[in-house]
Structures are given as C-alpha cells and as structure tokens.
Design a protein around this motif. Sequence first.
Motif, mmCIF file in Angstrom:
data_model
loop_
_atom_site.group_PDB
_atom_site.id
_atom_site.type_symbol
_atom_site.label_atom_id
_atom_site.label_comp_id
_atom_site.label_asym_id
_atom_site.label_seq_id
_atom_site.Cartn_x
_atom_site.Cartn_y
_atom_site.Cartn_z
ATOM 1 N N LEU A 142 0.830 -1.206 0.000
ATOM 2 C CA LEU A 142 0.000 0.000 0.000
ATOM 3 C C LEU A 142 0.862 1.252 0.000
ATOM 4 C CD1 LEU A 142 -2.763 -1.118 2.491
ATOM 5 C CD2 LEU A 142 -3.028 -0.745 0.055
ATOM 6 N N ASN A 172 1.959 2.155 -3.393
ATOM 7 C CA ASN A 172 0.815 2.306 -4.290
ATOM 8 C C ASN A 172 0.458 1.024 -5.027
ATOM 9 O OD1 ASN A 172 1.109 4.867 -3.436
ATOM 10 N ND2 ASN A 172 1.760 5.716 -5.385
ATOM 11 N N TRP A 218 6.633 0.308 9.304
ATOM 12 C CA TRP A 218 6.496 1.630 8.712
ATOM 13 C C TRP A 218 7.875 2.221 8.415
ATOM 14 C CZ3 TRP A 218 3.652 5.959 11.922
ATOM 15 C CH2 TRP A 218 3.301 7.010 11.080
ATOM 16 N N THR A 221 10.172 3.163 4.824
ATOM 17 C CA THR A 221 10.374 4.599 4.635
ATOM 18 C C THR A 221 11.848 4.926 4.452
ATOM 19 O OG1 THR A 221 8.451 5.059 6.001
ATOM 20 C CG2 THR A 221 9.993 6.847 5.667
ATOM 21 N N LEU A 268 15.743 13.394 13.200
ATOM 22 C CA LEU A 268 14.424 12.923 13.658
ATOM 23 C C LEU A 268 13.277 13.612 12.937
ATOM 24 C CD1 LEU A 268 15.096 12.585 17.452
ATOM 25 C CD2 LEU A 268 14.762 10.776 15.790
ATOM 26 N N ILE A 275 13.018 12.165 9.502
ATOM 27 C CA ILE A 275 12.432 10.820 9.544
ATOM 28 C C ILE A 275 10.924 10.922 9.718
ATOM 29 C CG2 ILE A 275 12.280 8.729 10.947
ATOM 30 C CD1 ILE A 275 15.277 8.967 11.421
ATOM 31 N N GLY A 301 9.414 11.802 6.482
ATOM 32 C CA GLY A 301 9.392 10.628 5.605
ATOM 33 C C GLY A 301 8.281 9.672 5.979
ATOM 34 N N LEU A 302 8.113 9.452 7.283
ATOM 35 C CA LEU A 302 7.035 8.560 7.741
ATOM 36 C C LEU A 302 5.679 9.113 7.326
ATOM 37 C CD1 LEU A 302 8.265 7.651 11.315
ATOM 38 C CD2 LEU A 302 8.187 6.164 9.340
ATOM 39 N N THR A 358 5.104 8.326 3.590
ATOM 40 C CA THR A 358 4.691 6.945 3.308
ATOM 41 C C THR A 358 3.263 6.702 3.764
ATOM 42 O OG1 THR A 358 5.969 6.404 5.269
ATOM 43 C CG2 THR A 358 6.842 5.661 3.181
ATOM 44 N N MET A 359 2.892 7.278 4.919
ATOM 45 C CA MET A 359 1.527 7.075 5.405
ATOM 46 C C MET A 359 0.523 7.730 4.465
ATOM 47 S SD MET A 359 -0.336 5.615 7.445
ATOM 48 C CE MET A 359 0.288 5.006 8.965
ATOM 49 N N ASN A 372 0.904 8.170 1.276
ATOM 50 C CA ASN A 372 0.807 7.306 0.094
ATOM 51 C C ASN A 372 -0.048 6.085 0.373
ATOM 52 O OD1 ASN A 372 2.371 7.752 -2.486
ATOM 53 N ND2 ASN A 372 3.700 8.621 -0.940
ATOM 54 N N MET A 373 0.114 5.545 1.570
ATOM 55 C CA MET A 373 -0.608 4.314 1.904
ATOM 56 C C MET A 373 -2.101 4.571 1.962
ATOM 57 S SD MET A 373 -0.062 1.991 5.186
ATOM 58 C CE MET A 373 -1.404 1.049 5.809
ATOM 59 N N ALA A 398 -3.097 7.699 -1.740
ATOM 60 C CA ALA A 398 -2.670 7.645 -3.139
ATOM 61 C C ALA A 398 -3.452 6.576 -3.897
ATOM 62 C CB ALA A 398 -1.185 7.339 -3.204
ATOM 63 N N PRO A 399 -3.829 6.840 -5.153
ATOM 64 C CA PRO A 399 -4.508 5.800 -5.935
ATOM 65 C C PRO A 399 -3.566 4.643 -6.192
ATOM 66 C CG PRO A 399 -3.960 7.684 -7.300
ATOM 67 C CD PRO A 399 -3.654 8.081 -5.901
ATOM 68 N N LYS A 400 -4.125 3.432 -6.149
ATOM 69 C CA LYS A 400 -3.292 2.237 -6.308
ATOM 70 C C LYS A 400 -3.225 1.867 -7.788
ATOM 71 C CE LYS A 400 -2.822 2.039 -1.915
ATOM 72 N NZ LYS A 400 -2.696 3.499 -1.756
ATOM 73 N N VAL A 401 -2.025 1.522 -8.242
ATOM 74 C CA VAL A 401 -1.822 1.310 -9.675
ATOM 75 C C VAL A 401 -1.992 -0.152 -10.086
ATOM 76 C CG1 VAL A 401 -0.301 3.277 -9.949
ATOM 77 C CG2 VAL A 401 0.652 1.071 -9.339
#
Lengths: 366, 147
Positions: free
Chosen positions: A42, A45, A325, A329, B15, B18, B21-22, B25-26, B28-29, B32-35
């Motif tokens: 996920l 994507n 997570w 990352t 920190l 980081i 960045g976290l 990713t969250m 995107n999870m 974001a539309p899944k391809v």
Amino acid sequence: MIELSSTSVEILIMLGKSAILIGILLQVAPIMAWVERRGSALMQNRLGPNRIGPLGLFQSIADAVKFIFKEDPIPGHTEKFYYALAPIVSLIPSFMTFAVIPIAGPITINGRQILFQVADLNVGLLYIFSIASLGVYGIIMAGWASNNKFSLLGSLRSTSQMISYELSMGLSVIGIVMVFSSVHLGEIARAQGEILAQLGPLTIPKWGIFVQPLGFIILLTAAFAETNRLPFDLPEGESEIVAGYHLEYGSMKFAVFMMAEYVNMTTASGLLTALYFGGWQMLPGFSQVLNMLQLQGATHDWVRVGLEAVSFLLKVGFFMWLFVWVRWTLPRFRYDQLMDLGWKVMLPLSLANIFATGVLIYFGWI
Amino acid sequence: MLVKEKRNIWTEIYLVDIAKGLFITMKNMLFAPKVTIQYPEERRNYSERYRGMHYIKATNGVENCTACMLCPTVCPAECIHIEAGERPDKEKYPVKFEIDVLRCCFCGMCEEACPKDAIKLSMIYEMSTATRNVWDKAELLDQRGNK
C-alpha cells in the motif's frame, strides 16, 4: 474435585501462562508477514496479496504450507549439525525474552495473586538483555556453518552491529532504572501509573517517555539495530552480500529465521512498551469506560485485566507497525555510517542521558 | 558542481526528517490511488495493432487462403507449413495449414504479405499451454478477431 497441592497449582499456572504466551507469539509471525506485505504494497501504491481469504489474510497460511512441504535439501558444503541447529538457536532466545514482560496488572483469585507475566524475576531487565544477546549466536552459527563467504560476512556484520548497539541499548535504560529505582519490569510498569503533572483537564501519567524522552529514542534506535530491521538490516543486505547469514537456508529453516525476527520485534516492542509507554497502564479513556460500567468484585477485576491487556496489545501493535512503517520509509545505512551512529552518537548520548537523569534526580525534579 | 546542502541542528539530528518521511509513506498508503491492475478481472487496454494469436479469416465459412505460399516464404522463423490442394472448382486451397507457435516470433510479416487478407494476428495474448502443440487448420479457422 481433586485436591491439588500448592506447588502443583503453581506449576499448572506457570504451564498455562507459558502455553498461552507461546501460542500468542507463534501467531505473531504469520500476522506480521501479512502486515508487512500488504503494508509495504500500500505504501508503494500497490495492493499486495489480497486473493486468499478476506483481505488476503490467509496468505500466511498458504506460505506456511508451502514452507513445510517444500524440499529441504542440506547443501553438501555445510557443517550439518550446526547448520540444522542455528535456526533453533536464534528462535529460542526470542521466545524466552518475552517471559518477563508483564501483559496486565496482577489479579487475586482465591487469595492467590496471579501475575500476568510468565516469570516474575526481580532482575527482569537484566534477564532481557542477557537473553537478547544470545540471539546473535544463532546468526553467527548460521553464517559459520553455511561455509559460505557471504553468509560469514553477514554474520560478522551482525555480530559487530549487535555489540555496538547493545552497549547504548543497555546504557539507555539505566535512566529508567534510576527514575523508578527498580529493574523489576512489573514494578516499573506499575510505577508508571503515577501522575507526573496535571495540565488543566489533561493528566500526564509518569510514563517513561515523559521522564526519559532521550532514553526512549536511543532504545528505539538500538531496538531496530538489535532486531536487524531496516534501516539497520546490514547482516542481510541483498545488494552487497546476497542474503547474509540465511543465504544457504531454505524452506522451514528459513521460515524459522523469519519467525525469530518477528518474535524479536515483538519482544523489542514489548520492552519499549513496558519501559516507556506505561506497560499495561490503560490508554486514555479506558479507565473512564471501566468506571462507567460500575462492576463489582471479581467481574470488575477481570474487566480491568482485559482492558489492561488490550491497552498493552495496542501499544505493542503500534510499535510493531512502527517497525514495518520505518522499514518501508528509510533506506539502509552504509556500514561505516552505522558504526559512526552507534559509537559516536548513541553511546555519548546515552552516557549524557544517565548524567542528566542523575542531576535531575539529585535536585528532585523527577 | 558540488552544491553543499545547508545543514542546521534539525537536519543534523535526523528525527524531523524521519518524521516527514514517515508522514509521506503514510499519506501514500492511505490516499494515493493504487496502480495495481487485478489481472484476470481487470485488463490493460492494448493497442489495436497488437499482434497476438493467429487465425485465418473465412468468408461464408470458406477460408480466404489460396495457398499462395507467400507467408511461409516471408516468415523469418519458418513456422508456417502449408500443403496446397485443389478444390472441385479448380480453386487452390490449403489442405494443411499449420503454425508451430513455439517458433513464431509474432512479427506480423505473414499478415502483411498475405494478398488475400487470410492470415491475421488477433488481440488474444493468453496462449500458454501445457503441451508443445502445433496449431492446425481447424484451430486456426476459429474466427478470433475482427481484423
């Protein structure tokens, strides 16, 4: 009704607790494998495995069936005995460490106090660190017995990484031991229920993270290194040393290594929870729910234990998720950067943390 | 030219970066539309010119092919084998028309060479089999495409 002597009751309780705990820990690996695969998908994507069972939850069962029924050849150039022994050696300590972590507060049944931890050791913290460092033997054994250059390199990396980070790991929790004046994990968890400060309607409990924020960050980072998870997964760096220590392993032996990694993650999460996130202390809102129910006597106690266990599991679950997570990352460290971080940053910081905590305790501020 | 990044205390202790960045990713999870294209149910749209499984076009149930041998001649993989025959009305037709699909490279030159618009490449791309079969005339006469 058979009359049981006091000792046999003790033994039965102990066996029951061990069985339940091992049962829970064995479930961790398949569930985390699913979380890892779907979570990573996920985040990138994609969708990940979603075919087998609801949301793809039975994928792990399919994987396990595949692992069990796969041919399990032992390569000819290995040291057979140690090759077969290594996965077990790395799995057993990871199960053993969880024994001293308290899952819920004590309960009294028929005048007998039952603690929700398998072993009520008064040196719990030391026990965890001594057993956790045994886990590296499995990896060394695997690398050596594989008789393969890449495997040996991987296990050497693992050894030096673990030694470097165990140091700052051990020193970072000294602060907690100083604040709560105990190395008994049950007592540390109970002491974290005290109130640290009252900010208007907000009650801040004396959780480890509020009194030892720096120690928490150091222990968290060291936990990533100790469990060989990204960004510190150099022992199995695919691009450099193929797969590291488990290069020569296949089928169930490989699965046991994976299981050991996930159980280690659980133990690290449990330790972080017990020391810094209040252990089994209830999450905000849970105690209000307990008061609203207005239960009496034994029912009240059991509901309290249930809520405490749920709080503990939620906290552990959060850390488990954090492991996944962060893995998806951050990129991997270079080996010299890893050593720099361990020796030049973490070690001085953890020493400074001890000093600062000592000063604060001397002046009575904590 | 080497441009040195500006560093301050916040970038130095990592920190904050980081945490950023976290957060990415969250994000995107969750949003974001899944391809992923879930293959057997969902399919990618291929071009109209896609060259897949062969077929021989038929008009009123009779194949267009007159066994002129242009396609086996032009075929770079030499995978087409034709045996010509004669109909009662003196017209030439293929008695045997076989394509060894394991040799075929799906270049589509047979389709271009054919003067009768007989051999065609359809849009079908699922051709995996468990045996090393050669497609015979009966199989090729199945009207798979609309070219």
